[in-house]
Scaffold this motif. Structure first.
Motif, short mmCIF file in Angstrom:
data_model
loop_
_atom_site.label_atom_id
_atom_site.label_comp_id
_atom_site.label_asym_id
_atom_site.label_seq_id
_atom_site.Cartn_x
_atom_site.Cartn_y
_atom_site.Cartn_z
N ALA A 33 30.18 26.63 55.78
CA ALA A 33 30.92 27.45 54.49
C ALA A 33 32.44 27.90 55.14
CB ALA A 33 29.26 28.44 54.25
N HIS A 34 32.77 28.44 53.25
CA HIS A 34 34.09 29.05 53.48
C HIS A 34 33.98 29.64 51.96
CE1 HIS A 34 39.13 29.46 54.10
NE2 HIS A 34 38.63 28.95 52.58
N ALA A 35 34.72 30.52 52.14
CA ALA A 35 34.90 30.99 50.79
C ALA A 35 35.88 32.53 50.44
CB ALA A 35 33.36 31.81 50.10
N GLU A 36 36.03 32.68 49.09
CA GLU A 36 38.19 33.63 49.26
C GLU A 36 37.48 34.02 48.13
OE1 GLU A 36 41.18 31.30 49.14
OE2 GLU A 36 39.73 29.71 50.24
N GLY A 37 38.35 34.93 48.20
CA GLY A 37 38.11 36.47 47.12
C GLY A 37 39.44 36.75 46.80
N MET A 38 39.85 37.30 46.25
CA MET A 38 40.54 38.44 46.03
C MET A 38 40.95 39.92 44.74
SD MET A 38 43.54 36.32 44.06
CE MET A 38 44.61 37.58 44.20
N ASN A 39 40.81 40.69 45.22
CA ASN A 39 41.03 41.98 44.43
C ASN A 39 42.57 42.20 43.72
OD1 ASN A 39 40.86 44.35 43.37
ND2 ASN A 39 40.61 45.12 45.11
N PRO A 40 42.83 41.41 42.28
CA PRO A 40 44.02 41.90 41.87
C PRO A 40 44.56 43.65 41.72
CG PRO A 40 42.35 40.45 40.68
CD PRO A 40 41.57 41.45 41.30
N VAL A 41 43.87 43.87 41.90
CA VAL A 41 43.61 45.48 41.20
C VAL A 41 45.07 46.26 42.19
CG1 VAL A 41 43.25 47.91 40.92
CG2 VAL A 41 41.75 45.55 40.21
N CYS A 42 44.19 45.80 43.12
CA CYS A 42 44.99 45.94 44.45
C CYS A 42 46.32 44.90 45.74
CB CYS A 42 43.96 46.34 46.09
SG CYS A 42 44.63 47.58 47.21
N GLY A 43 45.80 43.59 45.18
CA GLY A 43 46.39 42.51 45.60
C GLY A 43 45.60 42.18 46.86
N ASP A 44 45.04 42.79 47.21
CA ASP A 44 43.86 42.00 48.41
C ASP A 44 43.34 40.96 48.21
OD1 ASP A 44 43.93 45.13 49.58
OD2 ASP A 44 41.98 45.34 48.48
N GLU A 45 43.01 39.65 49.48
CA GLU A 45 42.78 38.62 49.27
C GLU A 45 42.01 38.75 50.34
OE1 GLU A 45 46.56 36.77 47.71
OE2 GLU A 45 45.57 35.56 49.19
N ILE A 46 40.50 37.67 50.70
CA ILE A 46 39.87 37.76 51.75
C ILE A 46 39.71 35.77 52.02
CG2 ILE A 46 37.69 37.91 53.36
CD1 ILE A 46 39.71 40.17 53.71
N THR A 47 39.97 35.16 53.22
CA THR A 47 39.14 33.89 53.55
C THR A 47 38.02 34.21 54.30
OG1 THR A 47 40.68 33.58 55.17
CG2 THR A 47 41.48 33.65 52.64
N LEU A 48 36.80 33.54 54.61
CA LEU A 48 35.89 33.53 55.10
C LEU A 48 35.14 31.97 55.61
CD1 LEU A 48 34.39 36.21 56.45
CD2 LEU A 48 32.87 35.77 54.34
N ASP A 49 35.49 31.73 56.87
CA ASP A 49 34.71 30.54 57.42
C ASP A 49 33.58 31.64 57.87
OD1 ASP A 49 37.27 29.04 57.16
OD2 ASP A 49 37.30 29.13 58.81
N LEU A 50 32.54 30.81 58.08
CA LEU A 50 30.76 30.74 58.34
C LEU A 50 30.37 30.03 58.53
CD1 LEU A 50 29.57 32.32 55.07
CD2 LEU A 50 30.11 33.64 57.08
N ALA A 51 30.09 29.93 60.65
CA ALA A 51 29.05 28.80 60.73
C ALA A 51 27.80 29.17 61.00
CB ALA A 51 29.70 28.38 62.10
N LEU A 52 27.28 28.77 60.23
CA LEU A 52 25.40 29.19 60.02
C LEU A 52 24.95 28.24 61.15
CD1 LEU A 52 26.91 30.11 56.71
CD2 LEU A 52 25.30 31.37 57.60
N ALA A 53 23.74 27.79 61.20
CA ALA A 53 22.44 27.45 61.55
C ALA A 53 21.46 28.28 61.60
CB ALA A 53 23.29 27.33 63.12
#
Ligand code: ZN
Length: 145
Positions: A33-53
């Protein structure tokens, strides 16, 4: 200017340590799984890779850029939820949110408890929650699959 929370020395060091030496930073070779998001108020960005089993977070890696609170919170989050079941990670996410939004005393959150002082700064709460928001999105993709 976004207000900067003042932290106790011990907490401040922990936050800076995660910011300067982020844990689980990068990408996974075979994420489920992969997800991303941002917080425009501060300009923060996070991307995330998950390996689930078998309903468990076997591996996790994050990327992105932003303020020390967003990046250290994401680093702490990945350390805390790695190896947890999806259900456990969900409980931790609720606890972390309650700590930041409701000022509830933290339990079982490990290094993340260092971020408790952020609860007094609603604008920065978004920074601290960003990694968790992205985590929840990533975990939802799995539930829908
Ligand atoms: Zn921020």
């Amino acid at each position: 200017m976004i207000p900067e929370p003042q932290f106790d020395e011990l907490y401040r060091e922990l936050i800076l340590d995660h910011y300067r030496r982020p844990r689980n930073r990068g990408k996974l070779a075979a994420p489920t799984a992969h997800a991303e998001g941002m917080n425009p108020v501060c300009g923060d960005e996070i991307t995330l890779d998950l390996a689930l089993a078998q309903g468990r977070i076997e591996d996790i890696a994050f990327g992105g850029a932003g303020c020390s609170i967003s990046q250290s919170s994401a680093s702490m989050m990945t350390s805390r939820v790695k190896g947890c079941t999806i259900e456990e990670a969900g409980h931790l996410s609720v606890q972390f949110k309650e700590m930041l939004e409701g000022g509830e005393p933290a339990r079982d959150l490990g290094d993340l408890e260092a971020l408790q002082g952020v609860s007094k700064f609603p604008v920065r709460v978004k920074c601290a929650l960003l990694g968790w928001k992205v985590l929840e999105e990533g975990l939802q993709q799995v539930n829908q699959a």
